[in-house]
Design an enzyme around this catalytic site. Structure first.
Site, PDB file in Angstrom:
ATOM      1  N   LYS A  33       0.768  -0.830  -0.106  1.00 34.96           N
ATOM      2  CA  LYS A  33       0.309  -0.002   0.144  1.00 34.96           C
ATOM      3  C   LYS A  33       0.664   0.844  -0.218  1.00 34.96           C
ATOM      4  O   LYS A  33       0.367   2.697  -0.287  1.00 34.96           O
ATOM      5  CB  LYS A  33      -1.122  -0.205   1.798  1.00 34.96           C
ATOM      6  CG  LYS A  33      -0.059   0.002   2.809  1.00 34.96           C
ATOM      7  CD  LYS A  33      -1.621   0.227   3.719  1.00 34.96           C
ATOM      8  CE  LYS A  33      -0.917   0.102   4.681  1.00 34.96           C
ATOM      9  NZ  LYS A  33      -0.374   1.450   5.098  1.00 34.96           N
ATOM     10  N   THR A  34       2.090   0.545   0.880  1.00 34.11           N
ATOM     11  CA  THR A  34       2.780   2.082   0.889  1.00 34.11           C
ATOM     12  C   THR A  34       3.813   3.035  -1.032  1.00 34.11           C
ATOM     13  O   THR A  34       3.273   3.834  -0.934  1.00 34.11           O
ATOM     14  CB  THR A  34       4.113   2.509   1.517  1.00 34.11           C
ATOM     15  OG1 THR A  34       3.651   1.785   3.031  1.00 34.11           O
ATOM     16  CG2 THR A  34       5.519   3.118   1.809  1.00 34.11           C
ATOM     17  N   ASP A 225      -3.890   7.356   4.696  1.00 29.77           N
ATOM     18  CA  ASP A 225      -2.677   6.320   4.908  1.00 29.77           C
ATOM     19  C   ASP A 225      -4.021   5.339   6.185  1.00 29.77           C
ATOM     20  O   ASP A 225      -3.811   6.836   6.971  1.00 29.77           O
ATOM     21  CB  ASP A 225      -1.772   6.406   5.218  1.00 29.77           C
ATOM     22  CG  ASP A 225      -1.113   5.122   5.022  1.00 29.77           C
ATOM     23  OD1 ASP A 225      -1.495   4.053   5.134  1.00 29.77           O
ATOM     24  OD2 ASP A 225       0.346   5.070   5.240  1.00 29.77           O
ATOM     25  N   GLU A 226      -3.816   3.989   6.507  1.00 30.18           N
ATOM     26  CA  GLU A 226      -4.594   3.699   7.896  1.00 30.18           C
ATOM     27  C   GLU A 226      -5.618   4.928   7.883  1.00 30.18           C
ATOM     28  O   GLU A 226      -5.793   4.855   9.199  1.00 30.18           O
ATOM     29  CB  GLU A 226      -3.380   3.893   8.547  1.00 30.18           C
ATOM     30  CG  GLU A 226      -2.100   3.520   8.826  1.00 30.18           C
ATOM     31  CD  GLU A 226      -1.506   2.095   8.026  1.00 30.18           C
ATOM     32  OE1 GLU A 226      -2.678   0.999   8.722  1.00 30.18           O
ATOM     33  OE2 GLU A 226      -0.483   1.635   8.897  1.00 30.18           O
ATOM     34  N   GLN A 256      -6.756  -4.801  10.361  1.00 32.54           N
ATOM     35  CA  GLN A 256      -5.800  -4.190  11.352  1.00 32.54           C
ATOM     36  C   GLN A 256      -6.353  -3.135  12.139  1.00 32.54           C
ATOM     37  O   GLN A 256      -5.330  -2.087  12.161  1.00 32.54           O
ATOM     38  CB  GLN A 256      -4.395  -3.796  10.159  1.00 32.54           C
ATOM     39  CG  GLN A 256      -4.614  -4.736   9.304  1.00 32.54           C
ATOM     40  CD  GLN A 256      -2.835  -4.454   8.402  1.00 32.54           C
ATOM     41  OE1 GLN A 256      -2.075  -4.197   9.723  1.00 32.54           O
ATOM     42  NE2 GLN A 256      -2.922  -4.773   7.575  1.00 32.54           N
ATOM     43  N   ARG A 614       3.426  -9.084  10.756  1.00 33.70           N
ATOM     44  CA  ARG A 614       4.507  -8.615  11.199  1.00 33.70           C
ATOM     45  C   ARG A 614       5.476  -9.761  10.599  1.00 33.70           C
ATOM     46  O   ARG A 614       6.930  -8.812  10.172  1.00 33.70           O
ATOM     47  CB  ARG A 614       5.133  -8.496  12.107  1.00 33.70           C
ATOM     48  CG  ARG A 614       4.125  -6.844  13.353  1.00 33.70           C
ATOM     49  CD  ARG A 614       3.418  -6.239  11.719  1.00 33.70           C
ATOM     50  NE  ARG A 614       2.584  -6.718  11.267  1.00 33.70           N
ATOM     51  CZ  ARG A 614       1.859  -6.057  10.244  1.00 33.70           C
ATOM     52  NH1 ARG A 614       2.261  -4.765   9.658  1.00 33.70           N
ATOM     53  NH2 ARG A 614       1.088  -6.003   9.623  1.00 33.70           N
TER      54      ARG A 614
END
Length: 773
Positions: A33-34, A225-226, A256, A614
């Site tokens: 996504k980044t 973002d997020e 998340q 992670r």
């Protein structure tokens, strides 16, 4: 630009090329996504959108810096500098610097951190004469924070009977007064706390339509973002800014969403399509980070949640090793297993310390891990502990620097007015505080006008206060022509702070001097870095804002080759080749305080999903059978989340074998059973109802994970005939040794053992973890 676009897969390319209108990108863990956000910004600029018209809101300042660097590589550094990019707090702090004067705040307002806020609240509670055991300052601060994030202003509070009654029921009927005083004192001190940066931005955009119109026109393309972690206050700001052009792109993953305790509202992402018309929906479902087993195990967990957006995360990576589950007798043993496993993996696979992360649900779990890592000489770093900038000596220097920028800052003033000691005692500070409240002025303003206020202090004290004001004013004059480093170095010497620790002469004093030196080094690095930015000066104000808004994960420690220890909340957005999720026990993870409703349990499950994803190559899940909690050894049972993972993705490292419960009472007291007196029972016809039949998969998991009744603490039975005086033994903690003497009977049997390291220890055999060699 075409070259960079071709680096994307088809799913990533679609949202990048969607130029106008609202769009939502549901991005699974590790799906890139980044990269999508970065390339979308670069694509917009390539299509003629001015960098000044783009606003990008990220999760951390570190993420913003990395994105800006990537964009620089594509479109050039000079254009990338013109982007408005950063966290909500850092971006809106900048807007408030420009337009906060409309709300009555100076452009040089101070940003209070959590510690500053708590100190002020504690002082208010004391001044109001309230019981500090009922009005606990941390609880009060949390409640005020939740008010602000929900846009409950002081006025809104006093108009809400339910809130007032709730505080009265909690035996805190004067909460509203504390809130009012806190807001007034912050305003008088020219200060905002973190929550104010959002609340006051909402106030600014609501009360001044011309300001909203200005920023709507400027920020024609907005990227967030997020998005699943935004709270109500953040949501309203984004909604207002995007209301004119609707060119808003939000990226997130409902799986998340783990920050409800901080006010995050998962409904912001779940209801995005209701807020905007003709929303472009895109899904990033390919995980590039983790192995197949980790991705599939994570999918099997999150599938248990009912409230979620539809997506199927997959990966083309190799399956990799199974997720390893390990049971330890105690939390100390758990720490030793983790440290030993890290050591072995480092040796076998030639890994660095920085390739490993230990994740836990609560900070208190770090102690056992730290102890074990230290004994193995494995370097580590704890994230989220006491920040470098929260150390007393650092806060002292920063308080002097804050006073230079904003002399109305009462918390900074109280901290340093008598440090180093100047003979200005607490009674003088109390008199100054009373006078400041009486005249509705700051303490510094009272000190500037000692001859014009009614203040009963002697001439000696008056001279000391005047000298302090003169010193601060001299720093302010120097600030007009000096960069942050030159001024800070001068302040550290001139105030006597450095000399104070030098005179100390103790190792602690030397350590504090070294910390101040490290602070000055950091300021020097900051000043050098600011030279690269178009609109930066390297001044003191810029540095203080950077410090106030930086998170623990934004800091560069200069030594990355350390095992990372952190809570799962802090690990979000990070990745490591090897991840150990420790303390996988009921009431710990999931937390006993987060299982009152289905929504709370689902958030705990999302937190576990974040922890597992992670890991890039290998994930370990560990739990203890007994754990010290509040000083008592309590029994623990494996977390339900372990049992929710499909069996085929798990390898149990500690299967239970040949163990039976050892009775605590002697069976002889019951005598022999007279079988002749037993009634003959007829067999029950039919089989038990299917509803009480355990599933075979559940039985299989129970056999693997749970002892039949409990698990032995040691490997040696108290009556083991092989253990005699002279026996060679091995102990899991103390190593090899020889039994010198055995004494006692039954449960009180003890062995005196001389270990190869030279230690002689007397162990109670009932608990000793001995292996006879």
């Amino acid at each position: 630009m075409e070259k960079f676009i071709n680096e994307l897969n088809e799913a990533q390319k679609a949202p990048v090329l969607h130029k106008d209108g609202p769009l939502m990108v549901i991005a699974g863990a590790g799906s890139g996504k980044t990269r999508v956000l970065t390339y979308r910004i670069a694509y917009l600029m390539n299509q003629g959108v001015d960098a000044f018209n783009i606003l990008s809101l990220t999760f951390t300042n570190k993420a913003a810096r990395e994105m800006k660097q990537r964009i620089s590589d594509i479109v050039g550094a000079s254009e990338a500098k013109n982007l408005m990019m950063g966290t909500f707090h850092s971006v809106f702090a900048k807007l408030l610097r420009f337009d906060g004067h409309k709300l009555g705040f100076p452009s040089n307002f101070t940003i209070y951190d959590t510690q500053d806020s708590q100190r002020l609240i504690s002082a208010i509670i004391k001044e109001m004469g309230l019981d500090k055991d009922i009005y606990k300052y941390k609880q009060v601060q949390n409640r005020i924070s939740s008010f602000k994030n929900s846009l409950i202003t002081v006025k809104a509070y006093f108009n809400d009977r339910d809130l007032i009654e709730a505080d009265a029921m909690a035996k805190r009927p004067r909460m509203g007064e504390i809130y009012q005083n806190y807001v007034d004192r912050c305003f008088k001190a020219g200060a905002m706390d973190f929550d104010d940066l959002l609340l006051r931005t909402n106030e600014l955009l609501t009360r001044f339509p011309e300001v909203l119109a200005k920023y709507q026109d400027r920020f024609r393309y907005i990227l967030v973002d997020e998005y699943q972690d935004t709270n109500h206050s953040q949501y309203l700001i984004v909604k207002a800014l995007s209301d004119r052009f609707h060119n808003i792109c939000v990226v997130g993953d409902d799986a998340q969403s783990i920050y409800s305790f901080r006010g995050a509202n998962i409904n912001n992402i779940l209801n995005f399509q209701k807020d905007y018309e003709n929303v472009g929906m895109y899904r990033l479902e390919q995980n590039y980070r983790s192995t197949g087993n980790i991705v599939n195990a994570a999918n099997s967990i999150i599938a248990k949640n009912k409230n979620q957006l539809e997506k199927v995360v997959w990966t083309s990576n190799d399956d990799g090793p199974l997720i390893k589950v390990h049971r330890s007798p105690t939390d100390a043993e758990e720490g030793r297993f983790v440290a030993g496993s890290i050591f072995e993996n480092k040796m076998e696979n030639q890994m660095d310390n920085g390739d490993f992360a230990i994740l836990y649900r609560t900070n208190s779990q770090s102690r056992a891990m730290e102890d074990a890592l230290r004994k193995r000489d494995i370097p580590y770093r704890i994230y989220g502990g006491l920040s470098f900038y929260q150390r007393k000596e650092i806060k002292d220097v920063l308080s002097y620097l804050r006073l230079i920028i904003n002399p109305k800052d009462e918390e900074a003033l109280k901290r340093v007015i008598n440090f180093p000691a100047r003979g200005i005692g607490q009674s003088t500070i109390d008199k100054l505080t009373v006078a400041a409240n009486h005249y509705n002025r700051s303490i510094y303003e009272v000190m500037e006008n000692l001859d014009r206020v009614d203040l009963k202090i002697n001439a000696g004290i008056k001279r000391k206060l005047t000298d302090f004001v003169t010193m601060i004013k001299s720093f302010q004059i120097m600030n007009e022509t000096s960069d942050a480093f030159t001024l800070s170095e001068h302040v550290a010497k001139k105030t006597g702070v450095l000399l104070e620790f030098k005179k100390d002469g103790t190792p602690e004093g030397i350590g504090k001097m070294e910390n101040i030196e490290e602070l000055l080094n950091g300021i020097k690095d900051f000043v050098e870095g600011q030279k690269e930015l178009a609109d930066a000066t390297g001044g003191l104000g810029e540095f203080l804002e950077d410090v106030a808004l930086a998170t623990d994960l934004d800091k560069d420690t200069g030594d990355d080759d350390r095992v990372a220890l952190m809570t799962i909340h802090l690990a979000k957005g990070l990745e490591f080749p090897y991840v150990y999720v420790v303390g996988m026990e009921e009431d710990l993870f999931p937390s006993g305080m987060s299982m009152n409703t289905r929504s709370e349990l689902e958030e705990e499950r999302r937190l576990f999903y974040v922890a597992l994803t992670r890991a890039e190559k290998q994930a370990y899940l560990t739990f203890a059978q007994n754990r010290y909690r509040w000083g008592k050894l309590v029994d623990a049972e494996p977390s339900r989340f372990i049992e929710e993972i499909d069996d085929k993705y798990i390898e149990n490292l500690t299967p239970i074998q040949n163990y039976r419960y050892k009775p605590l009472i002697d069976s002889d007291i019951f005598g022999e059973v007279d079988k002749s007196k037993l009634r003959q029972q007829k067999p029950v016809q039919g089989s038990p109802p299917s509803s009480i039949k355990p599933k075979e998969s559940q039985l299989r998991k129970l056999r693997k994970l749970k002892p039949e009744l409990s698990t032995p603490v040691g490997n040696t039975n108290v009556s083991d005939p092989n253990l005699t005086e002279g026996s060679l033994i091995n102990h899991t903690r103390f190593g090899r040794g020889q039994v010198i003497k055995i004494e006692g009977v039954g449960n009180d049997r003890k062995a005196e053992i001389k270990f190869d390291k030279g230690d002689i220890k007397k162990l109670l055999l009932r608990f000793a973890k001995l292996e006879v060699l």
